[in-house]
Design a protein around this motif. Structure first.
Motif, mmCIF file in Angstrom:
data_model
loop_
_atom_site.group_PDB
_atom_site.id
_atom_site.type_symbol
_atom_site.label_atom_id
_atom_site.label_comp_id
_atom_site.label_asym_id
_atom_site.label_seq_id
_atom_site.Cartn_x
_atom_site.Cartn_y
_atom_site.Cartn_z
ATOM 1 N N LEU A 1 -1.574 7.025 3.564
ATOM 2 C CA LEU A 1 -2.862 6.346 3.674
ATOM 3 C C LEU A 1 -4.019 7.307 3.835
ATOM 4 O O LEU A 1 -5.175 6.919 3.669
ATOM 5 C CB LEU A 1 -2.811 5.353 4.838
ATOM 6 C CG LEU A 1 -1.859 4.166 4.613
ATOM 7 C CD1 LEU A 1 -1.715 3.347 5.890
ATOM 8 C CD2 LEU A 1 -2.366 3.287 3.475
ATOM 9 N N THR B 1 0.855 -1.180 0.000
ATOM 10 C CA THR B 1 0.000 0.000 0.000
ATOM 11 C C THR B 1 0.895 1.236 0.000
ATOM 12 O O THR B 1 2.064 1.170 0.386
ATOM 13 C CB THR B 1 -0.907 0.012 1.240
ATOM 14 O OG1 THR B 1 -0.098 -0.117 2.412
ATOM 15 C CG2 THR B 1 -1.908 -1.133 1.194
ATOM 16 N N VAL C 1 -2.723 -0.252 7.338
ATOM 17 C CA VAL C 1 -3.959 0.483 7.038
ATOM 18 C C VAL C 1 -4.858 0.513 8.269
ATOM 19 O O VAL C 1 -5.377 1.568 8.657
ATOM 20 C CB VAL C 1 -4.703 -0.178 5.858
ATOM 21 C CG1 VAL C 1 -6.005 0.564 5.567
ATOM 22 C CG2 VAL C 1 -3.819 -0.209 4.618
ATOM 23 N N SER D 1 -6.332 5.389 1.002
ATOM 24 C CA SER D 1 -7.242 4.443 1.623
ATOM 25 C C SER D 1 -8.493 5.225 1.992
ATOM 26 O O SER D 1 -8.445 6.449 2.134
ATOM 27 C CB SER D 1 -6.619 3.787 2.867
ATOM 28 O OG SER D 1 -6.508 4.717 3.928
#
Length: 512
Positions: free
Chosen positions: A304, A300, A475, A308
């Motif tokens: 974030l 990822t 995350v 996300s």
């Protein structure tokens, strides 16, 4: 694919070496812990009956339910019959039921009570002696994760995991832990009683026929391989949307959330199957190795906040009916920060996929129920048309529908008849129901039969589980520090932060 006929379709419940020969399990007993729950009653028990109805279970078969209800064998058998008649995919046949019911038993008691497992041991001994199950026992843990250690310890303490007296297998339902550390703890707990080849982690999505057909689409057809890479694909969207709320599962769902419930297992497995290289064979080790390579290369983005997204459904309208928000659901704390919408961007560091973002999203209270994998293609480098001629031209896409309406569709531009040169988006569609005369088996049928046969290809192994948690843990930790999720109205496609996440890369979410 569109030219396939019913005669060419290989039923996955039959021997791949000879499609005329069914894969029949040998003598065994299947024990369901938590048999009174919805999963067992709506999915697992009907799947066992369907296997029996298809002639894929042996005469020496036992079905044992374990729960706190104080049923007799006869009372439990009547409950199984009702569940089968309500939820089985195959017609109810008295001759099939008469064969199955002779091996049905019930064991009552709490999982932390040694007497419960004394009764279970006696029941399995009786089935071995009278029904010919030969000491082969599979234990299906359809229980909350916190009870795994209790059940496994009881089985070990009561001498029910001895592999020298027939095989013993354990089946674990997801989630496989709630983070990397707990996944390792779970593995430690289970592996002290069962060897790795006897541990089956159920991900029912991997039993769906259309997921299996993804492998056929990719590796049985030359036409798709040339564009299955970053030369042509701009990004990939993998979506699992549900139109329902938590459906009375507050005790399970709150604190788990959408990412742990779906992304860590279902969606990352779908991503691995989509992105993996061709295995040398579909032998379990080869297939597992290619999926692990994808998960090991996945990451990822560090920011974030931007890449996300999470949300929590608020009250809204669904199918013309007003529905409550998540915080108004029975059993949900008023200050819950559990997400019901989760989306992440994943990049895969490989030559094939470098520069191609994979967007994974899952949510409850969406406008419709759908699970799909969509490969979105780059625009043609040059369009020799006026802008007005291509204003209805969307993005070329190859979409694999996992559920419902299983099939594959291609989206591309075509000229509108009786116009000068007007290009419009059209769809070329393949649907399983229209191409094959035999219906696909339910996912749990395939997976339960594989457990009884000891066939592991469709089951994620510990390495895959740990790699998935390594990807998701940062995350979840980031979200835990951010406070409440962004609300979105029930019946809509999610919060604004999810729209913004794709917009930063110049993309938009597909509307299935």
């Amino acid at each position: 694919m569109a030219e396939a006929s019913a005669s060419e379709w290989v039923n996955p419940l039959y021997d791949p070496g000879d499609r005329r020969l069914p894969r029949i399990a040998g003598p065994c007993a299947l024990v369901f812990f938590g048999v009174s729950g919805d999963l067992s009653r709506k999915k697992l028990l009907p799947a066992v009956y369907d296997l029996a109805n298809r002639g894929l279970l042996p005469p020496g078969f036992g079905l044992v339910g374990v729960a706190r209800r104080d049923y007799t064998d006869a009372q439990f058998a009547e409950i199984v019959r009702q569940d089968v008649q309500a939820h089985a995919r195959t017609p109810f046949r008295e001759e099939s039921w008469k064969q199955l019911v002779t091996g049905i038993r019930f064991v009552w008691g709490d999982f932390d009570d040694a007497a419960t497992f004394d009764r279970l041991h006696q029941t399995l001994d009786e089935l071995d002696a009278n029904e010919g199950t030969n000491g082969n026992h599979a234990f299906y843990l359809s229980v909350p994760p916190k009870m795994f250690e209790v059940v496994v310890d009881q089985l070990e303490n009561h001498g029910m995991v001895d592999q020298t007296k027939g095989w013993k297998r354990v089946v674990i339902e997801k989630p496989f832990g709630h983070d990397l550390a707990s996944a390792k703890d779970l593995y430690r707990i289970v592996s002290k009683a069962f060897p790795p080849e006897s541990v089956f982690r159920i991900d029912h999505y991997l039993g769906k026929e259309t997921v299996q057909n993804l492998l056929a689409l990719r590796f049985a057809n030359q036409i798709f391989e040339p564009f299955w890479n970053n030369n042509y694909v701009s990004h990939v969207q993998i979506t699992m949307a549900e139109d329902i709320g938590i459906a009375g599962r507050a005790g399970y769902y709150d604190g788990i959330g959408a990412a742990r419930d779906v992304i860590q297992n279902h969606l990352l497995q779908l991503m691995a199957l989509t992105a993996m290289e061709e295995p040398n064979s579909f032998e379990p080790r080869q297939l597992r190795m290619e999926k692990q390579k994808v998960l090991a290369a996945a990451s990822t983005l560090s920011d974030l906040d931007l890449y996300s997204a999470r949300g929590q459904y608020a009250k809204g309208w669904q199918g013309g009916v007003e529905v409550p928000g998540y915080l108004q659901e029975k059993g949900i704390p008023a200050d819950s920060h559990t997400e019901t919408f989760a989306a992440i961007r994943v990049d895969i560091g490989s030559r094939r996929w470098a520069g191609v973002p994979f967007y994974l999203r899952t949510a409850k209270r969406m406008p419709r129920r759908v699970t799909e994998i969509a490969l979105m293609f780059k625009r043609a480098p040059h369009l020799p048309f006026a802008n007005t001629e291509t204003q209805d031209l969307g993005t070329n896409a190859l979409v694999l529908r996992i559920q419902p309406d299983e099939g594959i569709s291609m989206h591309f531009g075509a000229k509108v008849p009786a116009t000068g040169m007007e290009i419009r988006q059209v769809t070329m569609d393949f649907a399983y129901v229209g191409s094959f005369t035999e219906s696909s088996p339910e996912a749990y049928e395939r997976l339960i039969l594989d457990v009884l046969l000891g066939d592991p290809p469709l089951f994620p192994q510990q390495e895959e589980v740990e790699l998935s948690w390594q990807l998701l843990d940062p995350v979840l930790q980031h979200w835990a520090e951010q406070g409440a999720p962004e609300p979105y109205a029930a019946g809509t496609w999610g919060p604004q932060n999810a729209t913004d996440m794709l917009a930063r890369d110049g993309f938009t979410w597909r509307r299935p």
